[in-house]
Design a protein around this motif. Structure first.
Motif, PDB file in Angstrom:
ATOM      1  N   LEU A 168      13.994   8.766 -33.233  1.00  0.00           N
ATOM      2  CA  LEU A 168      12.987   8.647 -32.172  1.00  0.00           C
ATOM      3  C   LEU A 168      13.433   9.421 -30.948  1.00  0.00           C
ATOM      4  O   LEU A 168      14.612   9.381 -30.559  1.00  0.00           O
ATOM      5  CB  LEU A 168      12.786   7.175 -31.790  1.00  0.00           C
ATOM      6  N   MET A 169      12.485  10.115 -30.346  1.00  0.00           N
ATOM      7  CA  MET A 169      12.722  10.784 -29.067  1.00  0.00           C
ATOM      8  C   MET A 169      11.440  10.670 -28.249  1.00  0.00           C
ATOM      9  O   MET A 169      10.337  10.900 -28.773  1.00  0.00           O
ATOM     10  CB  MET A 169      13.086  12.260 -29.313  1.00  0.00           C
ATOM     11  N   VAL A 170      11.563  10.305 -26.988  1.00  0.00           N
ATOM     12  CA  VAL A 170      10.422  10.223 -26.082  1.00  0.00           C
ATOM     13  C   VAL A 170      10.544  11.340 -25.057  1.00  0.00           C
ATOM     14  O   VAL A 170      11.587  11.494 -24.412  1.00  0.00           O
ATOM     15  CB  VAL A 170      10.348   8.855 -25.392  1.00  0.00           C
ATOM     16  N   LEU A 171       9.468  12.122 -24.917  1.00  0.00           N
ATOM     17  CA  LEU A 171       9.466  13.256 -23.996  1.00  0.00           C
ATOM     18  C   LEU A 171       8.510  12.998 -22.838  1.00  0.00           C
ATOM     19  O   LEU A 171       7.369  12.561 -23.039  1.00  0.00           O
ATOM     20  CB  LEU A 171       9.023  14.532 -24.721  1.00  0.00           C
ATOM     21  N   ASP A 172       8.962  13.288 -21.638  1.00  0.00           N
ATOM     22  CA  ASP A 172       8.092  13.298 -20.463  1.00  0.00           C
ATOM     23  C   ASP A 172       7.711  14.748 -20.185  1.00  0.00           C
ATOM     24  O   ASP A 172       8.582  15.608 -20.015  1.00  0.00           O
ATOM     25  CB  ASP A 172       8.814  12.706 -19.254  1.00  0.00           C
ATOM     26  N   ALA A 173       6.416  14.999 -20.176  1.00  0.00           N
ATOM     27  CA  ALA A 173       5.908  16.359 -20.011  1.00  0.00           C
ATOM     28  C   ALA A 173       5.161  16.495 -18.688  1.00  0.00           C
ATOM     29  O   ALA A 173       4.450  15.582 -18.269  1.00  0.00           O
ATOM     30  CB  ALA A 173       4.973  16.716 -21.165  1.00  0.00           C
ATOM     31  N   GLU A 174       5.333  17.655 -18.059  1.00  0.00           N
ATOM     32  CA  GLU A 174       4.622  17.929 -16.808  1.00  0.00           C
ATOM     33  C   GLU A 174       4.077  19.346 -16.842  1.00  0.00           C
ATOM     34  O   GLU A 174       4.825  20.301 -17.019  1.00  0.00           O
ATOM     35  CB  GLU A 174       5.542  17.745 -15.612  1.00  0.00           C
ATOM     36  N   VAL A 175       2.753  19.464 -16.694  1.00  0.00           N
ATOM     37  CA  VAL A 175       2.080  20.762 -16.634  1.00  0.00           C
ATOM     38  C   VAL A 175       1.630  20.989 -15.195  1.00  0.00           C
ATOM     39  O   VAL A 175       0.992  20.108 -14.591  1.00  0.00           O
ATOM     40  CB  VAL A 175       0.860  20.815 -17.569  1.00  0.00           C
ATOM     41  N   LYS A 176       1.939  22.146 -14.656  1.00  0.00           N
ATOM     42  CA  LYS A 176       1.543  22.453 -13.275  1.00  0.00           C
ATOM     43  C   LYS A 176       0.389  23.441 -13.251  1.00  0.00           C
ATOM     44  O   LYS A 176       0.372  24.412 -14.003  1.00  0.00           O
ATOM     45  CB  LYS A 176       2.733  23.008 -12.504  1.00  0.00           C
ATOM     46  N   GLY A 177      -0.567  23.161 -12.390  1.00  0.00           N
ATOM     47  CA  GLY A 177      -1.686  24.068 -12.159  1.00  0.00           C
ATOM     48  C   GLY A 177      -1.764  24.412 -10.678  1.00  0.00           C
ATOM     49  O   GLY A 177      -0.731  24.515 -10.011  1.00  0.00           O
ATOM     50  N   LYS A 178      -2.977  24.534 -10.193  1.00  0.00           N
ATOM     51  CA  LYS A 178      -3.182  24.842  -8.773  1.00  0.00           C
ATOM     52  C   LYS A 178      -4.390  24.067  -8.289  1.00  0.00           C
ATOM     53  O   LYS A 178      -5.458  24.123  -8.909  1.00  0.00           O
ATOM     54  CB  LYS A 178      -3.402  26.343  -8.574  1.00  0.00           C
ATOM     55  N   ALA A 179      -4.234  23.328  -7.186  1.00  0.00           N
ATOM     56  CA  ALA A 179      -5.320  22.514  -6.669  1.00  0.00           C
ATOM     57  C   ALA A 179      -6.446  23.390  -6.124  1.00  0.00           C
ATOM     58  O   ALA A 179      -6.222  24.508  -5.654  1.00  0.00           O
ATOM     59  CB  ALA A 179      -4.800  21.576  -5.581  1.00  0.00           C
ATOM     60  N   GLY A 180      -7.649  22.859  -6.187  1.00  0.00           N
ATOM     61  CA  GLY A 180      -8.817  23.553  -5.647  1.00  0.00           C
ATOM     62  C   GLY A 180      -9.982  22.592  -5.550  1.00  0.00           C
ATOM     63  O   GLY A 180      -9.913  21.443  -6.008  1.00  0.00           O
TER      64      GLY A 180
END
Length: 349
Positions: A168-180
């Motif tokens: 078992l492995m748990v991954l925390d993912a973060e995707v960055k965009g741009k606010a508008g």
């Protein structure tokens, strides 16, 4: 030598002492005193109880099961910490997972440790924090064990040996965009970028096939983004539950996922590793000699934390674990003692 049936009385007493993970002290105290009263030399690390001498002559084989339980779930019709014996059936929290394995292994250890002394240094560890894979559980004892040739992990498998186990492995993912501003269709929507990741994760396929375990799996199980309905979100976070197998370990799967995802992927831990027993190992040869039926297990145990060749087997049924009304049958424990002794007797290192 203990009196016949001592394991049943011991189990009933154990089950009456709450031992939810990270709060096992009272049960560990009881077991330590009882085992010393039976003539065993007990080495304690936190709430883990080790019997035998890791430095003794001969190749070491470790019996291991755990004393802790999960918290009681809703649905119990009676006090889960007041075990009840009705005929062949013992009901109580932790009876099946894994109290029955603890006392059955202990009975087998008592019977076999002297018989095997000339060729095997038999050890037994009753470990803590198994249900949470805690740092004060079996991993805190490993440095004291030295080299161990094989481990038998006691978990409810109907006494069938699990020769492989998923990791078992748990991954925390973060995707960055741009606010508008959503009305002007400005910015770069991080949710849409995360959706591309999720699609790529769903479409993953794996060429290598395990003989015992399902293909690896990666499931996005949580997601969060956005602050207001009219703002294009600049960050989207999600969580991936990853199940590895003996062909694709945690580190290999992490690299595969990073290659197809835009997100930054951070593992909470990679230490709950998959395992698979080599076909030529003496544990596998003993399984064949005893005509046991091996299988691959999708459930985690301390086998994931043990850096030695291991099998998992014990009395009971995994489907009863963590349920209201959890129980074990006395006949299952008697079978467990018999088969543990048979298996140990056929280990040729």
């Amino acid at each position: 030598m203990s009196k016949p049936g001592f394991h049943i009385d011991l189990l009933m007493e154990m089950l009456s002492i709450p031992a939810v993970s990270r709060d096992e002290g009272h049960r560990a105290n009881f077991l330590e005193a009882r085992l010393q009263g039976m003539g065993f030399e007990v080495h304690r690390t936190y709430h883990n109880l080790l019997m035998g001498d890791p430095q003794a002559k001969g190749p070491s084989v470790l019996l291991n099961s755990h004393l802790d339980t999960v918290p009681p779930v809703e649905g119990w019709e009676r006090d889960p910490f007041s075990p009840l014996m009705q005929g062949n059936k013992i009901t109580g929290l932790g009876s099946n997972d894994a109290g029955a394995s603890v006392v059955s292994m202990l009975a087998a250890y008592e019977k076999m440790k002297d018989k095997l002394r000339e060729r095997i240094n038999l050890l037994m560890l009753i470990s803590a924090e198994e249900e949470v894979s805690g740092e004060h559980g079996i991993v805190s004892v490993l440095p004291t064990l030295g080299k161990v040739e094989a481990v038998i992990v006691g978990e409810p498998t109907g006494m069938r040996p699990a020769v492989a186990e998923r990791g078992l492995m748990v991954l925390d993912a973060e995707v960055k965009g741009k606010a508008g501003h959503a009305a002007r269709n400005e910015g770069l929507n991080a949710i849409y970028a995360a959706m591309e990741d999720i699609r790529a994760i769903r479409e993953l396929s794996f060429q290598k096939k395990s003989s015992w375990l399902p293909a690896p799996g990666a499931t996005v199980s949580m997601i969060s983004a956005g602050t207001k309905h009219n703002v294009v979100p600049d960050v989207c976070r999600y969580v991936v539950d990853v199940r590895s197998n003996d062909c694709y370990g945690n580190e290999a799967l992490l690299e595969i996922l990073r290659s197809v995802c835009k997100a930054e992927l951070l593992p909470r831990s990679t230490r709950l590793k998959p395992s698979g027993l080599d076909a030529e190992h003496f544990l596998m040869q003993a399984i064949q000699t005893c005509r046991f039926q091996p299988f691959g297990s999708s459930t985690l145990s301390d086998m994931a934390l043990v850096p030695f060749p291991a099998v998992k087997m014990g009395p009971g049924d995994s489907a009863r674990s963590h349920t209201a009304g959890e129980y074990i049958l006395v006949d299952e424990m008697e079978e467990g003692i018999e088969k543990y002794c048979l298996f140990l007797d056929h280990l040729h290192i």
